[in-house]
Each structure stands twice: as C-alpha cells, then as structure tokens.
Design an enzyme around this catalytic site. Sequence first.
Site, PDB file in Angstrom:
ATOM      1  N   LYS A 180       0.864  -1.189   0.000  1.00 30.72           N
ATOM      2  CA  LYS A 180       0.000   0.000   0.000  1.00 30.72           C
ATOM      3  C   LYS A 180       0.891   1.226   0.000  1.00 30.72           C
ATOM      4  CE  LYS A 180      -1.455   2.967   2.105  1.00 30.72           C
ATOM      5  NZ  LYS A 180      -1.396   4.467   1.937  1.00 30.72           N
ATOM      6  N   GLU A 254       8.462   0.889  11.602  1.00 31.87           N
ATOM      7  CA  GLU A 254       9.606   1.805  11.530  1.00 31.87           C
ATOM      8  C   GLU A 254       9.015   3.199  11.504  1.00 31.87           C
ATOM      9  OE1 GLU A 254      11.818   4.500  10.358  1.00 31.87           O
ATOM     10  OE2 GLU A 254      11.981   3.516   8.392  1.00 31.87           O
ATOM     11  N   CYS A 288      13.249  10.372   8.171  1.00 32.67           N
ATOM     12  CA  CYS A 288      13.096   9.952   9.561  1.00 32.67           C
ATOM     13  C   CYS A 288      14.446   9.834  10.274  1.00 32.67           C
ATOM     14  CB  CYS A 288      12.355   8.623   9.635  1.00 32.67           C
ATOM     15  SG  CYS A 288      13.128   7.287   8.689  1.00 32.67           S
ATOM     16  N   GLU A 388       9.126  15.908  15.749  1.00 35.72           N
ATOM     17  CA  GLU A 388       9.670  15.696  14.406  1.00 35.72           C
ATOM     18  C   GLU A 388       9.054  16.711  13.437  1.00 35.72           C
ATOM     19  OE1 GLU A 388      10.808  11.865  11.704  1.00 35.72           O
ATOM     20  OE2 GLU A 388       8.765  11.931  12.481  1.00 35.72           O
TER      21      GLU A 388
END
Length: 481
Positions: A180, A254, A288, A388
Amino acid sequence: MVTVHDKLFIGGSWVEPSNPELLDITSPHDRSVIGRAAQAQPADIDRAVAAARASFESGTWRLTPPAERIEVLRRFNALREQNADAIARLISAENGSAGWFTRAGQPGLSRQANAYLTAAREFGWEETLAPSDPASTVRSVVRREAVGVVAAVIPWNSPFSSATSKIIPALLAGNSVILKVSPENSLSMAFLAELLEKTGLPDGVISVLPADRETSEYLVSHQDVDKIAFTGSTRAGRRIASIAGEQLKRVSLELGGKSAAIILPDADIARAVAGVKFGSLLNNGESCIAQTRILAPRSQYEQVVTALKELVESLKVGDPNDPETFIGPMIRPDQQERVREYIRLGIEEGARLVTGGPQIPEGLEGGNYVTPTVFADVDNSMRIAQEEIFGPVLVVIPYDDEDDAVRIANDSEYGLSGGVWSTDEQHALAVARRVRTGTVTINGASIGFDGPFGGFKASGIGREYGAVGLGTYTEYKTVTV
C-alpha cells in the site's frame, strides 16, 4: 506531459479499479498536474487480499525452493538497476526531492537488495538440532516458514527504498504481499509495479495499490492479513499497533525520529558541519533518520553555530531538476505550512533565529518551498527540539560535558538514529554505545544494510535489513523426530 495510470496492479495484473475517478498528482515545484492515477478503495483491497490468500494457500510461491525465489528477486533487482535514472526522475517529479539525492540513492537500493539476497542464501531455512541430552533419542527439525499474507504500508518520503526494504524480504521468505503506497507516489509506484510484472512472480503474489489513510486502515484490519509491515509516523504506528494487538497479527513498525548529532570537543568542526549537510538535510529534511538536533560543546558553541549558518546559507533551494539545487520543495502545501508553523513556534519559544525563517524563498512562491532554518540557544525541552518537524530545520543545543551530551541525546521519546563526531574513533564508539537509538553513525558513515535497522522507544518495533530483517517475515516451526 501528464502521465495517466487508470488501472490498478492487483495480483500481478492491471485491472479496472472499483472507482474510475482518477487523482491528480501535482508537482511540488510549481503545483502543476504531472499525472493522474487510479486509487484503491476497500473493494480493491478485498480483491488484492483474496488473490494473495489464494496464492499463499496454493503454495505456488511459498513452496518454491528458496534458491528459486532468490533468483526471481535477483532478476527484479537487475531490472530496477537498469531503470535507475527513470526512477530517480519520477521521485524528483513527485516528491520534490533534489536530483542529487534521488540519483545518489540508487546504488543504496542495490546494496539493500544485495544484502537481503546474501542473507537469503545463507539463511537457516531448515536446520536439524542434535539433542542436548545424550540420553535422548529425539531430535528437532527447525524450519523458517512464511508468515502468510503481508500488508506492507509505506510513506511518501522515500518510496522506492521503503517499498523494496519490505517486499524483497517478504517475497524471499515466500509470503504474498499487498504493498500500500501513498497517493503522492502513484507514478513511481506504478513504475515499480511494471518492473514487478516483468520479474516472473506467480499470479496473486504481489499487488501495488495507492490509497488514502482510510483504505490503508481497512487493509491492515483485514481478517486475511497475517502481518503488517509499516513505515510512517509514530501516531499512525500507534494506531496500527493497536489493530495488530486486537487481532494478534504480526507487526513491524519503523516510525519517526528526532535524532541528535553529538559534536565532541575534539571533533574537526569543519568536517562535522560539512557532514550535517548530508546527515541532517538529506531529502529536503523529509527523512526519519535526519540528525536535526545538533549538540555542540559550550566551549565551541558559537563556532559551530556560525559554521552551520554559513553552510545552510550556501545551499541552493529551488527546482529539483536543477543540478545546482541541494534542497527542493516540501511534498505538499500542507507539509510546507506545517514546517513554517514550526519555525514560527521556535521563534515564539525564544530560540535564536540564526538564519532562515517562516518566509517563502523569494521567487519560489509558486511551489511548496520553505527557507532552510537554523535555531540556536535551544533548550532540549522546546517543542522544536522534541517534535519531528520533517523539514530543513536544525536546532543547535549546547552541552556542558560528555555526560550532559548523552543525557540530552537520550532525552527524547524517539530513538531511531544519531551521530557522533570525534577525531578519536574509539572514543566516539564508546559514546555511541551510550546513545539509546537503533542506529548511530560515527563521523558521517553511511547506514549499512547488512546490520539491522529500526528504532528504540517510540521509533518503532522490529528491525529491517539483512538476515534480521528477512527473519521478521518468517515463523518458526519445530518438528520433533
């Protein structure tokens, strides 16, 4: 030219979507329409999962000997290598990633795949254990078998890397896979599907579906999905973990990061700051693993801040296709505004704006651009140091001594990556052992693909890459004889 993909890749074939309406794919550079693509709905997910379940139960792929599965995936990797330039161009067009980054990432995809292929060749698919008790006549045959139907859900920021880090080990292990992908990556992931179509996988084994978040949740909640492999935000990861917990699905996550780069007092500051260019500002900061918290000793703090200011101001922001560009636009207008809002927040929190700011770079108002920004006099408790941002925003945090640096580095809900800079490699290694993250680089070393990759704390569950990553797509079975 506008590229059109009006079909979906389900079970190895291009089929009509349940909803014929196409989504416009826009350029982050100037917001022009560069493509239109079909998007999967729950009905399409049902078809893909049914095809995957049927192929898995039939054994057409899972019972194929590992050596043959390895050869099929080796063929796929060779096809991808042959089309590396086209892949790089597609990702730059969709994501706004600078051309230097998308091109430089192609050899890394080869190393990633080769590490999985090597691990598969050396993997203990079936081993016989001698009894530990000399008097016993029982021996154990330990097998590593495929988990089943895998839902691999990936983000938009690095689509080929995220995709191949999941589908290659999942397929090597004999699973059937539904990949996906984000709607923004519909063009590059359609190209990935075309490569998979040529690879020689049996019918039903692989589907590649762009879809929105609601359809993604439908997929991971599907009763016929056995494992979820997810890369994305920590917030989404928590939701997926809760679904997996309720249904007892296997899951690997993750997730996000807010990584720290520790510049030790004996470091070569010029070299460390130059390393920040690639370790902290790669992929426009939409990464990331970006080391966006720069920890500098108080005795050299202003020297580091000044060097970072000069570095960031030297980087060209602009058209991703311009070979001089180092930082391109954010992928979407909402992501652009999100990053600008964090810059405004940093100013409100009292951090010193060294360079940059919330203003859009002059002449680039028609795209999703932000001005690369450096904040100094940052306390690690500030939101700009804890959350973040996912853009080209660096915060420089002073520390008193080595213990203080490690404390600050570990004072985060995240634990994905990090870096240590020192002229003494053994000393840097000793500091790296104290940093609670899944990966630590020393003096700008690149992340390897043979060792496991993943995060501590809110940065995830499980690991990818190499033998460890391959193993997460298998179940242990013990047969006693």
